[in-house]
Design a protein around this motif. Sequence first.
Motif, short mmCIF file in Angstrom:
data_model
loop_
_atom_site.label_atom_id
_atom_site.label_comp_id
_atom_site.label_asym_id
_atom_site.label_seq_id
_atom_site.Cartn_x
_atom_site.Cartn_y
_atom_site.Cartn_z
N GLU A 56 5.27 7.81 -3.71
CA GLU A 56 6.39 6.94 -3.35
C GLU A 56 6.73 6.01 -4.52
O GLU A 56 7.90 5.74 -4.77
N LYS B 7 0.35 -4.32 6.68
CA LYS B 7 -1.02 -3.84 6.57
C LYS B 7 -1.92 -4.98 6.09
O LYS B 7 -1.58 -5.68 5.15
N GLY C 63 2.11 4.94 -1.57
CA GLY C 63 1.40 6.02 -2.23
C GLY C 63 1.90 6.20 -3.66
O GLY C 63 2.98 5.75 -4.03
N ILE D 129 -0.33 4.52 6.78
CA ILE D 129 0.14 3.13 6.73
C ILE D 129 -0.39 2.45 5.48
O ILE D 129 0.32 1.71 4.82
N ALA D 130 -1.61 2.74 5.10
CA ALA D 130 -2.20 2.18 3.89
C ALA D 130 -3.45 2.98 3.55
O ALA D 130 -3.82 3.91 4.28
N SER E 104 1.95 8.35 0.72
CA SER E 104 1.89 7.61 1.98
C SER E 104 2.92 8.12 2.99
O SER E 104 2.68 8.04 4.18
N ILE F 150 -10.77 -6.82 1.42
CA ILE F 150 -10.60 -7.92 0.48
C ILE F 150 -10.32 -9.26 1.16
O ILE F 150 -10.10 -10.26 0.50
N PHE G 38 -7.54 1.05 -3.40
CA PHE G 38 -7.42 2.00 -2.28
C PHE G 38 -6.05 2.69 -2.29
O PHE G 38 -5.35 2.73 -1.28
N PRO H 140 0.80 -1.23 0.00
CA PRO H 140 0.00 0.00 0.00
C PRO H 140 0.84 1.29 0.00
O PRO H 140 0.62 2.17 0.81
#
Lengths: 680, 680
Positions: free
Chosen positions: A151, B626, A148, B361-362, B334, B631, B329, A146
């Motif tokens: 990133e 995470k 961004g 974090i996510a 991040s 899901i 998502f 996850p």
Amino acid sequence: MSDQPLVIFTPSGKRGRVAPGTTVLAAARQLGVDLDSVCGGRGICSKCQVTPSFGEFSKHGVTVREDALSDWNKVEQRYDDKRGLTKGRRLGCQACIQGDVVLDVPPESQVHRQVIRKSADTRPMVMDPATRLYFVEVEEPDMHEPSGDFERLTRALKDQWPDQDFAGLTAAPTLLAKLQDVLRKGKWQITVAVYADHTGAAPLVLDVWPGLHEAGLYGLAIDLGSTTIAAHLTDLDTGEVKAASGLMNPQIRFGEDLMSRVSYVMMNPGGEVELTRAVRDALADLAKALSEEAGIDPQLIVESVIVCNPVMHHLLLGIDPTELGQAPFALALSEALSLPASDLDLTTINPRARTYILPCIAGHVGADAAAVSLATAPELSDELMLVIDVGTNAEILLGDKRRVLACSSPTGPAFEGAQISSGQRAAPGAIERVEIDPTTKTPRFRVIGVDLWSDEDGFDAAVAKTGVTGICGSGIIEAVAEMRTAGILDGSGLIGSADQTGTDRCQPEGRTHAYLIHDGSADGGPKITVTQGDIRAIQLAKSALYAGARLLMDERGADRVDRIVLAGAFGAHISPKHAMVLGMIPDAPLDHVSSAGNAAGTGARMALCSITARKQVEEGVTRITKVETAIAPKFQEHFVNANAIPHKTDAFPDLLKIVDLPDVNFNAGSADRTARRRRR
Amino acid sequence: MSDQPLVIFTPSGKRGRVAPGTTVLAAARQLGVDLDSVCGGRGICSKCQVTPSFGEFSKHGVTVREDALSDWNKVEQRYDDKRGLTKGRRLGCQACIQGDVVLDVPPESQVHRQVIRKSADTRPMVMDPATRLYFVEVEEPDMHEPSGDFERLTRALKDQWPDQDFAGLTAAPTLLAKLQDVLRKGKWQITVAVYADHTGAAPLVLDVWPGLHEAGLYGLAIDLGSTTIAAHLTDLDTGEVKAASGLMNPQIRFGEDLMSRVSYVMMNPGGEVELTRAVRDALADLAKALSEEAGIDPQLIVESVIVCNPVMHHLLLGIDPTELGQAPFALALSEALSLPASDLDLTTINPRARTYILPCIAGHVGADAAAVSLATAPELSDELMLVIDVGTNAEILLGDKRRVLACSSPTGPAFEGAQISSGQRAAPGAIERVEIDPTTKTPRFRVIGVDLWSDEDGFDAAVAKTGVTGICGSGIIEAVAEMRTAGILDGSGLIGSADQTGTDRCQPEGRTHAYLIHDGSADGGPKITVTQGDIRAIQLAKSALYAGARLLMDERGADRVDRIVLAGAFGAHISPKHAMVLGMIPDAPLDHVSSAGNAAGTGARMALCSITARKQVEEGVTRITKVETAIAPKFQEHFVNANAIPHKTDAFPDLLKIVDLPDVNFNAGSADRTARRRRR
């Protein structure tokens, strides 16, 4: 002999062996050859074009066979079909090396290409801009990883451009807001503009575009003068000027010259806010006008560089300039400044654009002088070089490889045609060249916009459109110098009467005389004369200029200089001979006097196109010795001594080889008391 | 024995020999002892106070004579006269070491002092702010050395604070404009606030004051929630909270919960602009209100730290949050962000203030969860620790020294009193505690603002002011749990009829029943009941919470956890026993369940006060695994299975030791088809 093919790149001459099958682009990177690429070798940007040569090269000791490179491939064919590839060229990212080969890198395929400049008296300009484009493929987001978008972009840049340093890469919220959409529009292939300057600050993402961005990047080189603001919209890839424009500095309504603006702030505490607002608005307007003129999206203007004198520097930054108006002339900031353009309200360009302001040398010697030193590079000269940037304040540099000195001298606006009875700015209709026949004392002249002299056939017709409207700075200098060589003016600067000079063109005006250059009154035009007052204004200005140069020569212990460079929008048009007759510049062989054009503007453009140039100017100014004219007793002495035209003919032996200065003295009795008072 | 005196500092125990005559402050610097000083040893800031001890110290093997330090001097006397020095204390910059000495550094003289915190379940907090004050004497300008004020300030900082790194020090134009005046007002002695964070970016001068600045520096720790925005105005020297305040998130008008705000943006492209404007305005208003409340000049607020969930994070930054509403998502960013507060339009504080936003974090686990992990430090725990931050979304962390897992679970607003028939926010008049007698089935309760239980003498008088207005989150949890243990509610969550439960308080309501807690209708007040709908809302919320925790336990392969920490403004008020009866949290010995208070807010304050904490959280989040609830098929399974109250009593052996859960089943025939449908 090695199994690995030998690759020789021209013009750099770099050579080395690479594994067979290596692409030309990869080989260039291995061998440290400057070969451009925006797309990172994907065959879409075409920046990495090279020209292979075939046959025997005894010079290099290689024979290049026809199959030295891999066959023309689909990517090259597609590119050629879509955009056309110059015959003989290959895409460096597609062509693979199969045998010994000689490859020429054309100038447009070099990242750090040298820009050909018109004037020889300036430092060579190499493209090395702070902002560069990078095409990248960014990983798509994954729920199980996850990170961004930003990133993943950073990772893509680091992975796909391993030679660049993206450590600490950062971006403004407005960029982050835009990135998300651009990544998806570009299907995760985007072009990124990264700003990384010479300060060691973390690199910044300035903008992003979906796919390959081909509309280029631009910058503004701004010469922020007391009177005019000039800017060059410049291509950050080629260094080419796409549009140039100027406007009056709107601060003029607060005072014609700098000191009257400082006075305005002194009298109106907080008044710097209005002055700052005025100049910032003007910059924003100018940027808008330039992008419109060039038909370039203002979002593509991602940098600007500003040069200016210390008072303008402070007023631009919103700093009260009062301290600069009084000893010890303390600058609030002397070092160069790199900041968001939005901090200066320069909001008509890219919202994340950066601005670089050159360092100031001292309280009276500003970033404009620093730019002149960057452009003319006296510190690299073997000969002792005098650089004079003529303006309302003259910036003067004297030096060579050993040492460079600088000062500023308050010449006033006479050289720009102000405070001159028939003076005007350099514009069509203005007299810019003057010759006076020493026998008949009759003048002939040229006006801006017309190629003929006034005594040539067709002049009247050619000039009919504008008329002869006045006399500009270079014109008044020539007129005064010619009056002196024609014996109309004596060494003290006094205009003789008709009797004394033998020409009716010398007419009484009050208690002094004026010399008629042109009478347009029959056609309803002006009568253009040079009055005694004009002579006095020019004498004051040239004395200040000469005294400044002389002060630096004293400091340096020099009697003469080897080379004189005249700079400034106006300086470029001055005739060296006439400047010397006037005693405006020290004596020098005529062919050692040259013009560097608008050197401050050139310096701004160099700093815009090159972070190496920014380092050079920042290091350079720390080595310049500043001489403060305002407190140097010798300056006053030189100033007073420099009043005559020229002040001491024995100081101008080179001049006497080209002109014969008549020994006239019109100071008969009471003719001009003022002149005597002045000389004392 | 050496000629050099031995110096022992307590409590650090650092010791060493120094040249006789060395000041205590210099000795501390030599020995690496943390002794504060803002004035750099000029005897004016008094930050370097120490307490010498005299006599024999067998522990340290030294005898300290009365003349171990130089005599009390004039500077100390003047300071004592003006401000008073605690008896026994000396100024470290004045007292010189003449003999062996033991010196105690009181907590307030330490730069990196530890802040005593109320809750034990949080990481210790050490003061290590990014912005610090430095008193300097700046050289006056000199015509012969024409450096700028800012360059002389930089030089002074480097010379007078050699232990600090000021390389690349820079400042915004607005600071440069101010510096000039402040230097002259302070007679070249000024205090400088320098911001130098952990990112390696060049330090920034944020502000300057003439002379010694004694009014301190402040920061805002902002917990930007979906529903409320809370901020703590914090002293950056001591960590002390000077004022705390909150306001409703004005984005509520675009949607109560996050997903409805995301929907708003989806339906109204570009709508994020309005949402961004609303939240930024609210932050600016809140900052203003806090500085007014604390009576602190807003210019002294030089930093802010913001924690928030990913959707608020994006909306604050002006980024379209749509991507967060759909798989995968994807966050736009991040990593943590350090930027000018003005980039977020936070203009009611110092114009050069900085903002730090914690990393996400996510896509579903935001900077608020990162802040909770910073405050509660599961990665330092030997025991397996479950941290639950209860809110509209619950952030759940599970881990220990080996590994930390995180997820977010959409509990909805029921726990905050929303979607509950008599629900209300925690405010005076709200029922917050409930007990139900298992024999009589009669409830008693407490309301916020009154210390008495409802069946105690004087309660009616005490509550008269507010009345009993509703039931808040912790109240509804206790009510439902007590109804279950009193046999009013069966394991499926069905409320029994009066016949089934034996109390008239169970009244039919439609096709189901409601249990009456309080009837205020005789006095014109509300009738407060728990309806079947309320039970269903709580069941959905608690199932989501439990399923999230359980999912992490699955990932970790854990059947039980060692410790449970409840966090969040609301989490802190939950009774662990009742939460377990509800099946809201996994089973654990009651004394292993504790509250960390508003851990997200605490994490924000820690990051505000310490760049070490910023490093910790940035490194920490990269090590958190995470888990995406949306899901994970297991999440749905756990969710469905967790519907009962508690879902499986054999999963709660610890619970069964403290409560006796009656085996009732009210699902007689058609009583509640909805319940059955839900359970399937």
